[in-house]
Motif scaffolding. Structure first.
Motif, PDB file in Angstrom:
ATOM      1  N   ASP A  80       0.805  -1.227   0.000  1.00 15.58           N
ATOM      2  CA  ASP A  80       0.000   0.000   0.000  1.00 15.58           C
ATOM      3  C   ASP A  80       0.838   1.277   0.000  1.00 15.58           C
ATOM      4  N   PHE A 103       1.119   6.616   1.407  1.00 14.02           N
ATOM      5  CA  PHE A 103       0.157   5.676   0.842  1.00 14.02           C
ATOM      6  C   PHE A 103       0.039   5.909  -0.669  1.00 14.02           C
ATOM      7  N   ASN A 150      -4.586   3.010  -1.985  1.00 17.18           N
ATOM      8  CA  ASN A 150      -3.690   2.264  -1.099  1.00 17.18           C
ATOM      9  C   ASN A 150      -2.955   1.158  -1.862  1.00 17.18           C
TER      10      ASN A 150
END
Length: 444
Positions: free
Chosen positions: A27, A378, A421
């Motif tokens: 992620d 992220f 993500n």
């Protein structure tokens, strides 16, 4: 594969555009560099298209719970990722309203089960829930929302003593809808006396007037200065209001900030003739001069964020007479293509689009590791082809309500890929069956 390698992208980030590859591990963005190789990665050739951080929309209404005939978290967040929006903050005027900690956590549980995009929810302030606000952890959600003007669900906060107590009793960002209700009601009464319930919609900006907006915004700002509260004024609609905000200090140092929405940057009062109640919003779309001044304030940093105020209603609801037609419209799928059209016209740079729609929301709400293309952040990413024209039509609209104020508009830019993500959630019109959305965390 847990690793994704985006090759040959033009990355737009932190006031720069540069050619680079981006390596994603699970992620997280692991590496940003030229000529990355990784035999274990799934490779996506960006073919020289533009890679942006995922858009963060600080103001949407997804209608769940209680109003799900208009939309829900699943349907509207799905439309959002097709529009490059990877994170949203959904407002508290649902049914029931998000005005207790219990209701807030219920909403988080709903999103955990159904959302395609990352999510948070501001906590709704009312005339009588100050004690709940005091109990709220500052990292629990995106902030506090106050309707200092009429709202669906009777969330109008009009007790000035209560408003001041709320301002004094939270460290969180207080986002405010600012329109003076007394002014609006007086204006409405005058037009109803002349036209009854079927007031021509072009008078909407005269009813929800510049005076109503400025009076409320200026009072809220004065109170924020008096109390030291952190105030964010939602959806500016008038040029006059832009004079209330500063551009001489960095965003991180601002205590009072402002947002403008796509529809106030795109439409003007001349569009009521063709669009009617489809462009009836609160606050109202106003004059071309107001729109020009909003653009000026956006570009000189008096306005900090571009958002949508996505608020779907059914066409049946919108087609009522003026006094019965609700305000609001769906925008998350088309917001980024619309603002990129303004880039094509020379009104705004790509770097500024990313600053106002990605970086600044992350800074303003102190969101943890989102809003930038950075190693260790992220991997919320959007790949955009700036030369792939398409026309908004019924068969391409993803909103549950099934219509768009942009229907018939042709946009030059098209979103091809959206990562949430690190997961490829949307690719060339197709959605992954897997959802990988997360509850936002904050660094406060």
């Amino acid at each position: 594969m847990s690793r994704q390698l985006i090759k040959n992208a033009k990355v737009v980030n932190e006031n720069k555009i540069f050619e680079s590859d981006v390596l994603i591990d699970d992620d997280i963005i692991l590496k940003i560099d030229r000529d990355i190789t990784d035999v274990n990665a799934n490779v996506l050739d960006a073919q020289g298209n533009y890679l942006l951080p995922g858009i963060i929309d600080d103001q949407v209404h997804f209608r769940e719970p209680g109003l799900t005939h208009k939309g829900n978290i699943a349907s509207e967040s799905r439309a959002a990722i097709a529009g490059g929006i990877t994170t949203f903050m959904e407002q508290p005027n649902t049914d029931p309203q998000t005005v207790t900690i219990e209701r807030l956590e219920e909403k988080f549980a709903m999103a955990a089960n159904t959302s395609y995009a990352n999510y948070s929810f501001p906590f709704g302030g009312t005339n009588d829930n100050l004690e709940e606000i005091k109990r709220l952890d500052k990292n629990a959600c995106s902030g506090i929302k106050l309707f200092l003007g009429s709202s669906t669900g009777n969330m109008l906060v009009d007790n000035e003593a209560v408003i001041e107590k709320i301002f004094r009793n939270t460290e969180m960002v207080i986002s405010a809808h600012c329109e003076d209700e007394g002014t609006i009601q007086r204006n409405l009464a005058q037009y109803k006396e002349q036209y009854g319930e079927d007031i021509p919609v072009q008078y909407h900006p005269s009813i929800r007037s510049e005076e109503a907006c400025y009076l409320s915004s200026s009072k809220a700002i004065a109170l924020a200065k008096k109390t030291g509260a952190r105030l964010h004024v939602f959806h500016l609609s008038t040029g006059k209001e832009t004079q209330l905000f500063r551009n001489d200090i960095p965003l991180k140092e601002k205590k009072i900030t402002a947002e403008v929405c796509i529809h106030h940057l795109w439409f003007s009062d001349t569009d009521y003739k063709d669009k009617g109640t489809l462009i009836k919003w609160n606050p109202a779309v106003k004059t071309a001069m107001d729109r020009k001044q909003l653009w000026e304030a956006l570009l000189d940093d008096r306005i900090d964020i571009i958002a949508t105020d996505h608020a779907p209603h059914t066409l049946q609801e919108k087609n009522n007479v003026y006094t019965k037609a609700p305000s609001g419209g769906p925008l998350v799928q088309h917001a980024l293509p619309a603002i990129l059209e303004k880039y094509e016209e020379g009104s705004i740079s790509l770097e500024s689009v990313v600053e106002k729609m990605c970086h600044n929301p992350a800074i303003l709400f102190q969101i943890e590791r989102r809003g930038f293309v950075r190693e260790g952040y992220f991997a919320d990413l959007v790949l955009v082809n700036l030369n792939n024209p398409w026309t908004v039509s019924k068969d391409t609209i993803l909103y549950k309500c099934g219509w768009s104020p942009f229907e018939g508009s042709t946009f030059s830019s098209k979103i091809s890929h959206t990562f949430v993500n690190g997961h490829l959630a949307y690719e060339n019109g197709k959605f992954s069956a897997k959802r990988n959305a997360r509850r936002l965390t904050f660094e406060r």
